[in-house]
Write a protein that holds these residues in place. Structure first.
Motif, mmCIF file in Angstrom:
data_model
loop_
_atom_site.group_PDB
_atom_site.id
_atom_site.type_symbol
_atom_site.label_atom_id
_atom_site.label_comp_id
_atom_site.label_asym_id
_atom_site.label_seq_id
_atom_site.Cartn_x
_atom_site.Cartn_y
_atom_site.Cartn_z
ATOM 1 N N ARG A 34 0.831 -1.212 0.000
ATOM 2 C CA ARG A 34 0.000 0.000 0.000
ATOM 3 C C ARG A 34 0.862 1.257 0.000
ATOM 4 O O ARG A 34 2.059 1.209 0.272
ATOM 5 C CB ARG A 34 -0.913 -0.002 1.221
ATOM 6 N N GLN A 35 0.207 2.375 -0.254
ATOM 7 C CA GLN A 35 0.868 3.671 -0.120
ATOM 8 C C GLN A 35 1.277 3.821 1.344
ATOM 9 O O GLN A 35 0.475 3.560 2.244
ATOM 10 C CB GLN A 35 -0.110 4.773 -0.516
ATOM 11 N N PHE A 87 -5.784 4.447 2.946
ATOM 12 C CA PHE A 87 -4.516 4.219 2.265
ATOM 13 C C PHE A 87 -4.822 3.852 0.822
ATOM 14 O O PHE A 87 -5.707 3.029 0.569
ATOM 15 C CB PHE A 87 -3.740 3.057 2.889
ATOM 16 N N SER A 88 -4.111 4.424 -0.127
ATOM 17 C CA SER A 88 -4.272 4.015 -1.511
ATOM 18 C C SER A 88 -3.847 2.554 -1.627
ATOM 19 O O SER A 88 -2.755 2.185 -1.209
ATOM 20 C CB SER A 88 -3.435 4.901 -2.423
#
Length: 116
Positions: free
Chosen positions: A87-88, A102-103
């Motif tokens: 994830r980001q 979270f992206s």
């Protein structure tokens, strides 16, 4: 390996068999998909239910959305929900709700397969 990607037509024409020669795809990926929030994904979810040999891997922004989306794939998909290790790294600020964002933060799998 053949990779076919893109956004295709209107929601009613979103068909996973679009450009895959020789049969159904091996896998369908949707990043930050929001399956529960967007009507356009309904055809893909139905397709995955009808094709148990096609794996669907999806990510979502927050755990609440991920839980609802994963439930569309049944009990096993709901149990597959986990934090995405890719994830980001920083949370996305969303001021209208107090949920961690979270992206590509959470991932889940439809029709999970065991590899030999």
């Amino acid at each position: 390996v053949t990779l076919v990607c893109g956004t295709y037509g209107s929601p009613s024409s979103l068909d996973p068999d679009f450009d895959v020669p020789g049969g159904p795809p091996d896998m369908i990926l949707g990043m930050n998909a929001g399956l529960y929030a967007y009507e356009s994904w309904r055809h893909v979810v139905d397709y995955l239910h009808g094709h148990p040999n096609v794996v669907g891997c999806f990510t979502d922004y927050n755990e609440h959305s991920g839980v609802n989306c994963a439930k569309l794939g049944g009990w096993r998909a709901a149990q597959s929900l986990e934090v995405n290790p890719f994830r980001q790294p920083r949370a996305m600020p969303v001021y209208c709700m107090n949920l961690p964002q979270f992206s590509n933060g959470f991932m889940y799998v439809f029709n999970e397969q065991d590899l030999e």
